[in-house]
Scaffold this motif. Sequence first.
Motif, mmCIF file in Angstrom:
data_model
loop_
_atom_site.group_PDB
_atom_site.id
_atom_site.type_symbol
_atom_site.label_atom_id
_atom_site.label_comp_id
_atom_site.label_asym_id
_atom_site.label_seq_id
_atom_site.Cartn_x
_atom_site.Cartn_y
_atom_site.Cartn_z
ATOM 1 N N GLY A 173 -11.779 37.040 73.684
ATOM 2 C CA GLY A 173 -11.121 35.932 72.999
ATOM 3 C C GLY A 173 -11.353 35.930 71.505
ATOM 4 N N ILE A 174 -12.595 36.082 71.097
ATOM 5 C CA ILE A 174 -12.904 36.055 69.670
ATOM 6 C C ILE A 174 -12.504 37.361 68.995
ATOM 7 C CG2 ILE A 174 -14.787 35.825 67.994
ATOM 8 C CD1 ILE A 174 -14.027 33.232 69.354
ATOM 9 N N GLY A 175 -12.574 38.469 69.726
ATOM 10 C CA GLY A 175 -12.176 39.765 69.161
ATOM 11 C C GLY A 175 -10.777 39.758 68.587
ATOM 12 N N PRO A 176 -9.774 39.325 69.350
ATOM 13 C CA PRO A 176 -8.417 39.264 68.797
ATOM 14 C C PRO A 176 -8.273 38.288 67.624
ATOM 15 C CG PRO A 176 -8.316 39.216 71.174
ATOM 16 C CD PRO A 176 -9.765 39.108 70.802
ATOM 17 N N VAL A 177 -9.073 37.252 67.614
ATOM 18 C CA VAL A 177 -8.990 36.297 66.496
ATOM 19 C C VAL A 177 -9.506 36.946 65.219
ATOM 20 C CG1 VAL A 177 -9.877 34.113 65.607
ATOM 21 C CG2 VAL A 177 -9.151 34.277 67.976
ATOM 22 N N VAL A 178 -10.587 37.683 65.322
ATOM 23 C CA VAL A 178 -11.214 38.265 64.143
ATOM 24 C C VAL A 178 -10.518 39.544 63.692
ATOM 25 C CG1 VAL A 178 -13.357 39.248 63.257
ATOM 26 C CG2 VAL A 178 -13.432 37.232 64.696
ATOM 27 N N PHE A 179 -10.165 40.397 64.645
ATOM 28 C CA PHE A 179 -9.687 41.727 64.296
ATOM 29 C C PHE A 179 -8.170 41.896 64.366
ATOM 30 C CE2 PHE A 179 -14.026 42.518 66.005
ATOM 31 C CZ PHE A 179 -14.599 42.853 64.795
ATOM 32 N N ALA A 180 -7.434 40.868 64.722
ATOM 33 C CA ALA A 180 -5.981 40.995 64.848
ATOM 34 C C ALA A 180 -5.336 41.123 63.474
ATOM 35 C CB ALA A 180 -5.404 39.784 65.581
ATOM 36 N N ASP A 181 -4.269 41.888 63.429
ATOM 37 C CA ASP A 181 -3.549 42.032 62.170
ATOM 38 C C ASP A 181 -2.198 41.328 62.226
ATOM 39 O OD1 ASP A 181 -2.479 43.718 63.985
ATOM 40 O OD2 ASP A 181 -2.367 45.467 62.678
ATOM 41 N N GLY A 182 -2.055 40.416 63.145
ATOM 42 C CA GLY A 182 -0.822 39.654 63.289
ATOM 43 C C GLY A 182 -0.782 38.485 62.324
ATOM 44 N N PRO A 183 0.227 37.655 62.489
ATOM 45 C CA PRO A 183 0.358 36.480 61.611
ATOM 46 C C PRO A 183 -0.780 35.474 61.837
ATOM 47 C CG PRO A 183 2.091 36.519 63.279
ATOM 48 C CD PRO A 183 1.319 37.765 63.433
ATOM 49 N N THR A 184 -1.032 34.693 60.836
ATOM 50 C CA THR A 184 -2.108 33.707 60.889
ATOM 51 C C THR A 184 -1.866 32.670 61.979
ATOM 52 O OG1 THR A 184 -2.409 34.009 58.518
ATOM 53 C CG2 THR A 184 -3.448 32.098 59.497
ATOM 54 N N ASP A 185 -0.615 32.292 62.184
ATOM 55 C CA ASP A 185 -0.302 31.303 63.220
ATOM 56 C C ASP A 185 -0.741 31.793 64.602
ATOM 57 O OD1 ASP A 185 0.845 29.821 61.230
ATOM 58 O OD2 ASP A 185 2.912 30.370 61.741
ATOM 59 N N GLU A 186 -0.514 33.051 64.858
ATOM 60 C CA GLU A 186 -0.904 33.619 66.153
ATOM 61 C C GLU A 186 -2.419 33.629 66.311
ATOM 62 O OE1 GLU A 186 -0.645 37.921 68.393
ATOM 63 O OE2 GLU A 186 0.887 37.396 66.914
ATOM 64 N N ARG A 187 -3.121 33.951 65.244
ATOM 65 C CA ARG A 187 -4.584 33.977 65.293
ATOM 66 C C ARG A 187 -5.154 32.578 65.506
ATOM 67 N NH1 ARG A 187 -6.414 37.784 60.377
ATOM 68 N NH2 ARG A 187 -8.409 37.640 61.441
ATOM 69 N N ILE A 188 -4.567 31.589 64.865
ATOM 70 C CA ILE A 188 -5.036 30.207 65.015
ATOM 71 C C ILE A 188 -4.753 29.701 66.426
ATOM 72 C CG2 ILE A 188 -4.639 27.828 64.267
ATOM 73 C CD1 ILE A 188 -4.336 28.928 61.427
ATOM 74 N N LEU A 189 -3.596 30.033 66.967
ATOM 75 C CA LEU A 189 -3.269 29.633 68.333
ATOM 76 C C LEU A 189 -4.246 30.269 69.329
ATOM 77 C CD1 LEU A 189 -1.378 28.151 70.274
ATOM 78 C CD2 LEU A 189 -0.001 30.236 70.355
ATOM 79 N N THR A 190 -4.556 31.531 69.120
ATOM 80 C CA THR A 190 -5.525 32.211 69.979
ATOM 81 C C THR A 190 -6.895 31.553 69.868
ATOM 82 O OG1 THR A 190 -4.327 34.285 69.675
ATOM 83 C CG2 THR A 190 -6.553 34.440 70.538
ATOM 84 N N LEU A 191 -7.299 31.200 68.666
ATOM 85 C CA LEU A 191 -8.581 30.528 68.467
ATOM 86 C C LEU A 191 -8.622 29.187 69.197
ATOM 87 C CD1 LEU A 191 -11.357 30.409 67.076
ATOM 88 C CD2 LEU A 191 -10.208 29.322 65.142
ATOM 89 N N ILE A 192 -7.543 28.439 69.123
ATOM 90 C CA ILE A 192 -7.485 27.142 69.807
ATOM 91 C C ILE A 192 -7.606 27.333 71.316
ATOM 92 C CG2 ILE A 192 -5.971 25.187 70.339
ATOM 93 C CD1 ILE A 192 -4.967 25.404 67.419
ATOM 94 N N VAL A 193 -6.905 28.317 71.852
ATOM 95 C CA VAL A 193 -6.980 28.588 73.295
ATOM 96 C C VAL A 193 -8.397 28.990 73.697
ATOM 97 C CG1 VAL A 193 -6.188 30.143 75.123
ATOM 98 C CG2 VAL A 193 -4.538 29.166 73.522
ATOM 99 N N VAL A 194 -9.024 29.836 72.900
ATOM 100 C CA VAL A 194 -10.395 30.268 73.197
ATOM 101 C C VAL A 194 -11.350 29.075 73.144
ATOM 102 C CG1 VAL A 194 -12.323 31.663 72.345
ATOM 103 C CG2 VAL A 194 -10.043 32.645 72.482
ATOM 104 N N LEU A 195 -11.205 28.204 72.170
ATOM 105 C CA LEU A 195 -12.064 27.025 72.081
ATOM 106 C C LEU A 195 -11.869 26.078 73.261
ATOM 107 C CD1 LEU A 195 -11.907 26.249 68.260
ATOM 108 C CD2 LEU A 195 -13.787 27.298 69.543
ATOM 109 N N VAL A 196 -10.636 25.950 73.729
ATOM 110 C CA VAL A 196 -10.369 25.124 74.913
ATOM 111 C C VAL A 196 -11.034 25.729 76.142
ATOM 112 C CG1 VAL A 196 -8.535 24.367 76.489
ATOM 113 C CG2 VAL A 196 -8.250 24.087 74.037
#
Length: 62
Positions: free
Chosen positions: A20-43
Motif C-alpha cells: 500500500g505505501i510502496g505505490p504511494v511513495v514510488f509511483a510516478d502517476g498523477p498526484t490525485d492517484e497517489r492521494i487516493l491510494t494513500l486514503i485507501v491505505v489509511l482506511v
Amino acid sequence: MKWLVYTSFIIVFLAVTAFGIGPVVFADGPTDERILTLIVVLVIYAMLAGCLILYRKRNIMK
C-alpha cells in the motif's frame, strides 16, 4: 491461540505497508492517484486497528 492472532495481524499490517505505501511513495502517476491510494491505505489501516482493538477487548474480558 493469541500468538497466532497477533502474528496474523502483524503479517497483515506488514503486507498492507509493503503493497500500500510502496505505490504511494514510488509511483510516478498523477498526484490525485497517489492521494487516493494513500486514503485507501489509511482506511485499511484504520479498519485493521479497529479489528485488533475489538479482538483485544473481547478477549481481555474473558
